[in-house]
Design a protein around this motif. Sequence first.
Motif, short mmCIF file in Angstrom:
data_model
loop_
_atom_site.label_atom_id
_atom_site.label_comp_id
_atom_site.label_asym_id
_atom_site.label_seq_id
_atom_site.Cartn_x
_atom_site.Cartn_y
_atom_site.Cartn_z
N GLY A 172 0.79 -1.23 0.00
CA GLY A 172 0.00 0.00 0.00
C GLY A 172 0.81 1.27 0.00
N ALA A 173 2.14 1.19 0.00
CA ALA A 173 2.98 2.39 -0.02
C ALA A 173 3.07 2.95 -1.44
CB ALA A 173 4.38 2.06 0.50
N ILE A 174 3.19 4.28 -1.53
CA ILE A 174 3.29 4.98 -2.81
C ILE A 174 4.73 5.44 -3.03
CG2 ILE A 174 2.54 6.98 -4.15
CD1 ILE A 174 0.35 4.97 -3.85
N MET A 175 5.24 5.22 -4.23
CA MET A 175 6.54 5.78 -4.59
C MET A 175 6.48 6.33 -6.01
SD MET A 175 8.94 2.42 -5.15
CE MET A 175 8.44 1.05 -6.21
N HIS A 176 7.37 7.27 -6.30
CA HIS A 176 7.44 7.92 -7.61
C HIS A 176 8.81 7.63 -8.22
CE1 HIS A 176 3.78 10.00 -6.49
NE2 HIS A 176 4.39 10.50 -5.43
N LEU A 177 8.81 7.31 -9.51
CA LEU A 177 10.03 6.99 -10.23
C LEU A 177 10.07 7.75 -11.55
CD1 LEU A 177 9.79 3.10 -9.83
CD2 LEU A 177 11.29 4.61 -8.50
N PHE A 178 11.28 7.99 -12.05
CA PHE A 178 11.38 8.57 -13.39
C PHE A 178 12.54 7.92 -14.13
CE2 PHE A 178 14.75 10.97 -11.55
CZ PHE A 178 15.51 11.52 -12.58
N SER A 179 12.45 7.93 -15.46
CA SER A 179 13.48 7.37 -16.33
C SER A 179 13.77 8.37 -17.44
CB SER A 179 13.01 6.04 -16.92
OG SER A 179 13.97 5.55 -17.85
N PRO A 180 14.94 9.04 -17.42
CA PRO A 180 15.28 9.99 -18.48
C PRO A 180 15.66 9.25 -19.76
CG PRO A 180 17.11 9.77 -16.96
CD PRO A 180 15.99 8.95 -16.38
N PRO A 181 15.76 9.96 -20.88
CA PRO A 181 16.04 9.31 -22.15
C PRO A 181 17.50 8.93 -22.36
CG PRO A 181 15.76 11.67 -22.47
CD PRO A 181 15.42 11.39 -21.04
N ASP A 182 18.37 9.24 -21.42
CA ASP A 182 19.79 8.93 -21.57
C ASP A 182 19.99 7.44 -21.80
OD1 ASP A 182 19.91 11.56 -20.81
OD2 ASP A 182 20.51 11.13 -18.75
N GLY A 183 20.73 7.08 -22.87
CA GLY A 183 21.03 5.69 -23.14
C GLY A 183 19.92 4.91 -23.82
N TYR A 184 18.85 5.62 -24.26
CA TYR A 184 17.74 4.95 -24.93
C TYR A 184 18.25 4.08 -26.07
CZ TYR A 184 13.33 4.29 -27.37
OH TYR A 184 12.23 3.72 -27.97
N PRO A 185 17.74 2.85 -26.27
CA PRO A 185 16.49 2.32 -25.72
C PRO A 185 16.60 1.69 -24.33
CG PRO A 185 17.37 0.75 -27.27
CD PRO A 185 18.28 1.95 -27.33
N LEU A 186 17.81 1.64 -23.74
CA LEU A 186 17.90 1.20 -22.36
C LEU A 186 17.26 2.23 -21.45
CD1 LEU A 186 21.59 -0.08 -22.30
CD2 LEU A 186 19.50 -1.40 -22.72
N ARG A 187 16.77 1.78 -20.30
CA ARG A 187 16.17 2.70 -19.33
C ARG A 187 16.61 2.32 -17.93
NH1 ARG A 187 12.93 6.68 -20.56
NH2 ARG A 187 11.89 6.74 -22.60
N ALA A 188 16.96 3.36 -17.14
CA ALA A 188 17.22 3.21 -15.72
C ALA A 188 16.16 3.99 -14.97
CB ALA A 188 18.62 3.73 -15.37
N TRP A 189 15.74 3.47 -13.81
CA TRP A 189 14.66 4.08 -13.04
C TRP A 189 15.21 4.60 -11.71
CZ3 TRP A 189 9.95 4.81 -15.18
CH2 TRP A 189 9.70 4.11 -16.36
N MET A 190 14.84 5.85 -11.41
CA MET A 190 15.34 6.51 -10.21
C MET A 190 14.18 7.14 -9.43
SD MET A 190 18.59 8.26 -12.11
CE MET A 190 17.69 8.25 -13.67
N PRO A 191 14.31 7.21 -8.11
CA PRO A 191 13.23 7.83 -7.32
C PRO A 191 13.15 9.33 -7.56
CG PRO A 191 15.11 7.28 -5.93
CD PRO A 191 15.40 6.70 -7.27
N THR A 192 11.97 9.87 -7.42
CA THR A 192 11.74 11.30 -7.57
C THR A 192 10.63 11.72 -6.61
OG1 THR A 192 11.31 13.07 -9.19
CG2 THR A 192 10.08 11.02 -9.45
N GLY A 193 10.37 13.03 -6.55
CA GLY A 193 9.45 13.54 -5.53
C GLY A 193 7.98 13.48 -5.89
N ASP A 194 7.67 13.40 -7.18
CA ASP A 194 6.26 13.38 -7.56
C ASP A 194 6.10 12.59 -8.86
OD1 ASP A 194 7.28 15.06 -9.47
OD2 ASP A 194 6.23 16.84 -8.80
N GLY A 195 4.85 12.43 -9.28
CA GLY A 195 4.60 11.67 -10.49
C GLY A 195 3.15 11.76 -10.90
N PRO A 196 2.77 11.03 -11.93
CA PRO A 196 1.39 11.07 -12.43
C PRO A 196 0.44 10.44 -11.43
CG PRO A 196 2.59 9.31 -13.50
CD PRO A 196 3.60 10.07 -12.69
N GLY A 197 -0.85 10.71 -11.62
CA GLY A 197 -1.85 10.08 -10.77
C GLY A 197 -2.05 8.62 -11.13
#
Length: 228
Positions: free
Chosen positions: A148-173
Amino acid sequence: MLAREPLSVGPKRLTTGAVSLVQGAYGDRGNLELVACDTADGLWVFWFNADLEAASLQSPEVPPGSWSSGLPFAAGRRYLDAAILQSALGPDHLEVLALDEDHVLESWFWSPGPGFQKRDLPAAVEVSRFGASHQAGTLRLTVEDTAGAIMHLFSPPDGYPLRAWMPTGDGPGLPDDATSAVVAAGVDPDAIEPGTARAAASLRHGGTTELTWRDREGAIRHLAVPRT
């Protein structure tokens, strides 16, 4: 013109749950792309030909104003939910986030030629539900985990098509139920399978809300209404 009655999407395909729809970049007017979970194995993608004339078709078997019969992918796993997004990279590639039955949120992308490919690293694990967005090549996620915990992640385009995911402060609903919007469009509420109604914005016809839901027989239904 917009259809006055709901259209069926993939009536011969055995799919389940809410679906995800996005306006894509293909075609003269931006076709619609829709992803759904198979009832037992893998995912299905469908596309809607939004062009006005058959001469502009990329695939002449899908007439203007019609949905394709569907393409299966991701065989070998059963999925609980999936989201499709139009990418700014590639150019015009597609991104898919797919939640499997082990609560692993997989990261996929589509490109011409190879089609859908799964990335080696998942976006998140122990996921119960999620929301996703895309802007200028960056993907953002809001994830609710199985505790039930909420977390926000983002993945910048660096290195596309590979993707790395990092925590961030907000995100979509997280996804909203759109039953009220479907009912406001004239659909009998008793004809809507609970929990399956969704709404997505498109630029078609000067601004359109693309409504999707399942009827009581489990078929995917689609209706576009003008935005006011």
